[in-house]
Motif scaffolding. Structure first.
Motif, PDB file in Angstrom:
ATOM      1  N   PHE A   7       0.819  -1.217   0.000  1.00 13.53           N
ATOM      2  CA  PHE A   7       0.000   0.000   0.000  1.00 13.53           C
ATOM      3  C   PHE A   7       0.851   1.265   0.000  1.00 13.53           C
ATOM      4  O   PHE A   7       0.351   2.360   0.227  1.00 13.53           O
ATOM      5  CB  PHE A   7      -0.964  -0.033   1.201  1.00 13.53           C
ATOM      6  N   SER A   8       2.149   1.080  -0.268  1.00 12.46           N
ATOM      7  CA  SER A   8       3.033   2.241  -0.405  1.00 12.46           C
ATOM      8  C   SER A   8       3.533   2.239  -1.852  1.00 12.46           C
ATOM      9  O   SER A   8       4.284   1.340  -2.255  1.00 12.46           O
ATOM     10  CB  SER A   8       4.212   2.105   0.574  1.00 12.46           C
ATOM     11  N   LEU A  12       6.083  -0.477  -3.400  1.00 13.84           N
ATOM     12  CA  LEU A  12       5.553  -1.413  -4.396  1.00 13.84           C
ATOM     13  C   LEU A  12       6.382  -1.322  -5.686  1.00 13.84           C
ATOM     14  O   LEU A  12       6.770  -2.340  -6.273  1.00 13.84           O
ATOM     15  CB  LEU A  12       4.077  -1.106  -4.670  1.00 13.84           C
ATOM     16  N   SER A  13       6.698  -0.095  -6.089  1.00  8.61           N
ATOM     17  CA  SER A  13       7.526   0.101  -7.293  1.00  8.61           C
ATOM     18  C   SER A  13       8.872  -0.581  -7.133  1.00  8.61           C
ATOM     19  O   SER A  13       9.355  -1.252  -8.046  1.00  8.61           O
ATOM     20  CB  SER A  13       7.805   1.590  -7.511  1.00  8.61           C
ATOM     21  N   LEU A  32      -4.250  -2.893  -6.387  1.00 11.56           N
ATOM     22  CA  LEU A  32      -4.933  -2.023  -5.429  1.00 11.56           C
ATOM     23  C   LEU A  32      -3.926  -1.589  -4.365  1.00 11.56           C
ATOM     24  O   LEU A  32      -3.270  -2.428  -3.743  1.00 11.56           O
ATOM     25  CB  LEU A  32      -6.102  -2.802  -4.787  1.00 11.56           C
ATOM     26  N   ILE A  33      -3.815  -0.263  -4.166  1.00 12.62           N
ATOM     27  CA  ILE A  33      -2.815   0.224  -3.199  1.00 12.62           C
ATOM     28  C   ILE A  33      -3.475   1.000  -2.062  1.00 12.62           C
ATOM     29  O   ILE A  33      -2.848   1.851  -1.434  1.00 12.62           O
ATOM     30  CB  ILE A  33      -1.733   1.103  -3.906  1.00 12.62           C
ATOM     31  N   ASP A  34      -4.737   0.727  -1.819  1.00  8.13           N
ATOM     32  CA  ASP A  34      -5.451   1.465  -0.788  1.00  8.13           C
ATOM     33  C   ASP A  34      -6.089   0.487   0.199  1.00  8.13           C
ATOM     34  O   ASP A  34      -7.013  -0.247  -0.145  1.00  8.13           O
ATOM     35  CB  ASP A  34      -6.522   2.340  -1.469  1.00  8.13           C
ATOM     36  N   LYS A  35      -5.557   0.505   1.421  1.00  8.76           N
ATOM     37  CA  LYS A  35      -5.988  -0.489   2.415  1.00  8.76           C
ATOM     38  C   LYS A  35      -7.449  -0.300   2.832  1.00  8.76           C
ATOM     39  O   LYS A  35      -8.154  -1.272   3.105  1.00  8.76           O
ATOM     40  CB  LYS A  35      -5.049  -0.381   3.629  1.00  8.76           C
ATOM     41  N   PHE A 191      -2.239   0.969  -8.804  1.00 10.10           N
ATOM     42  CA  PHE A 191      -0.931   1.177  -9.431  1.00 10.10           C
ATOM     43  C   PHE A 191      -0.663   0.030 -10.420  1.00 10.10           C
ATOM     44  O   PHE A 191      -0.762  -1.117 -10.034  1.00 10.10           O
ATOM     45  CB  PHE A 191       0.180   1.207  -8.372  1.00 10.10           C
ATOM     46  N   PRO A 192      -0.321   0.334 -11.673  1.00 10.67           N
ATOM     47  CA  PRO A 192      -0.383   1.644 -12.299  1.00 10.67           C
ATOM     48  C   PRO A 192      -1.837   2.121 -12.386  1.00 10.67           C
ATOM     49  O   PRO A 192      -2.761   1.299 -12.368  1.00 10.67           O
ATOM     50  CB  PRO A 192       0.190   1.402 -13.693  1.00 10.67           C
TER      51      PRO A 192
END
Ligand code: SAM
Length: 276
Positions: A7-8, A12-13, A32-35, A191-192
């Motif tokens: 979620f960061s 993640l990148s 999905l990057i939003d908890k 992301f992306p």
């Protein structure tokens, strides 16, 4: 990797580049990057330790890990072999978790040694096969008992449409339950970042006892075939039924002779099909 790294965006990148992974658009890879939204999805599934979950497109595990914490048994499908080692490492603490590097559209209940007849279907679906996945599971002999899927917002709205805005898609899904949009997720939470916003669609799948699904689908396909024509004309042509017979069927089902396909709710379609 620890779960919260997913979620960061910067972590993640780094994780992806360290593993030489570049997300594939062709596989619908938007992670999905939003908890908070993970929580919304999982809570809409109403899980407990008696539940078996079939997850579609597990990716790097944003949902998978939470599913492992809440459900009794999780079978996570992910087609991209590059993601599997990361996913397996993330969920290794869950003894009742099974990660399968397979195409979800090849899922066969008979391939499982244990009973997974009673399962919930959950996933952030790869957008390029959203309709195919829903069709595949809703027409299966052993259907899921609940569906919670993140899909493109516009498709979710079309699926939930009511008369007079029905379509082949809404009728075919609403036959199986009452889909509701339980959350909306901005494209910025992936992301992306994809081009479109998403929505979480949830519904319990109802049991259709002694119901001829094939006839229902033949009827709705014929009914929606020509948008400008009256429903009765589409059915006459598409199903090769006589005008007299159709007039009787419409009267018996209480449907106006000048109705258009998009004006009928699913219950009316069911009545029509049963009267043919
Ligand atoms: N669940 C992850 C998340 O929420 O971050 C990933 C969701 S991403 C929108 C969709 C995932 O489905 C991708 O990881 C993609 O590789 C996978 N996928 C695409 N086609 C698939 C298929 N036919 N069977 C199984 N997985 C598939």
């Amino acid at each position: 990797m620890i779960y919260t790294d997913l979620f960061s965006p910067s972590k993640l990148s780094s994780l992806l580049s360290a593993n030489h992974i570049y997300p594939k658009k062709s596989l619908g890879q938007n992670f999905l990057i939003d908890k908070n939204n993970v929580e919304k999805i999982i809570s809409s599934a109403h899980l407990d330790k008696n539940d078996t979950v079939l997850e579609v497109g597990a990716g790097l595990g944003a949902l998978t890990y939470s599913l492992g914490e809440r459900a009794g048994h999780v079978v996570a499908y992910e087609i991209d072999s590059r993601l599997i080692p990361i996913l397996k490492e993330l969920v290794k603490e869950f003894r009742t978790m099974e990660v399968r590097n397979e195409d979800i559209l090849k899922f066969q209940i008979s391939n499982f040694k244990y009973q997974i007849f009673d399962y919930k279907l959950i996933g952030n679906l790869p957008y390029y096969i959203t309709s195919r996945i829903l069709r595949y599971f809703l027409s299966a002999e052993h259907k899921p008992k609940r569906v919670v899927v993140t899909i493109q917002k516009e498709i979710a709205e079309r699926i939930c449409a009511k008369p007079p805005n029905m379509s082949l898609l809404s009728a075919s899904i609403q036959l199986h339950g009452e889909p509701k949009i339980v959350a909306r997720i901005s494209k910025n939470c992936f992301f992306p970042r994809p081009n479109v916003d998403s929505a979480v669609l949830a519904f319990d799948v109802r049991e259709l006892k002694n119901f001829d699904e094939d006839s229902f689908f033949t009827a709705i396909k014929a009914g929606f075939a020509h948008k400008r024509k009256l429903l009765i004309r589409n059915l006459e042509r598409g199903l090769s039924l006589s005008k007299e017979h159709l007039n009787n069927v419409f009267s018996a089902a209480g449907i106006a002779k000048n109705a258009r396909a998009e004006q009928l709710g699913v219950e009316e379609w069911i009545k029509l099909t049963q009267n043919f």
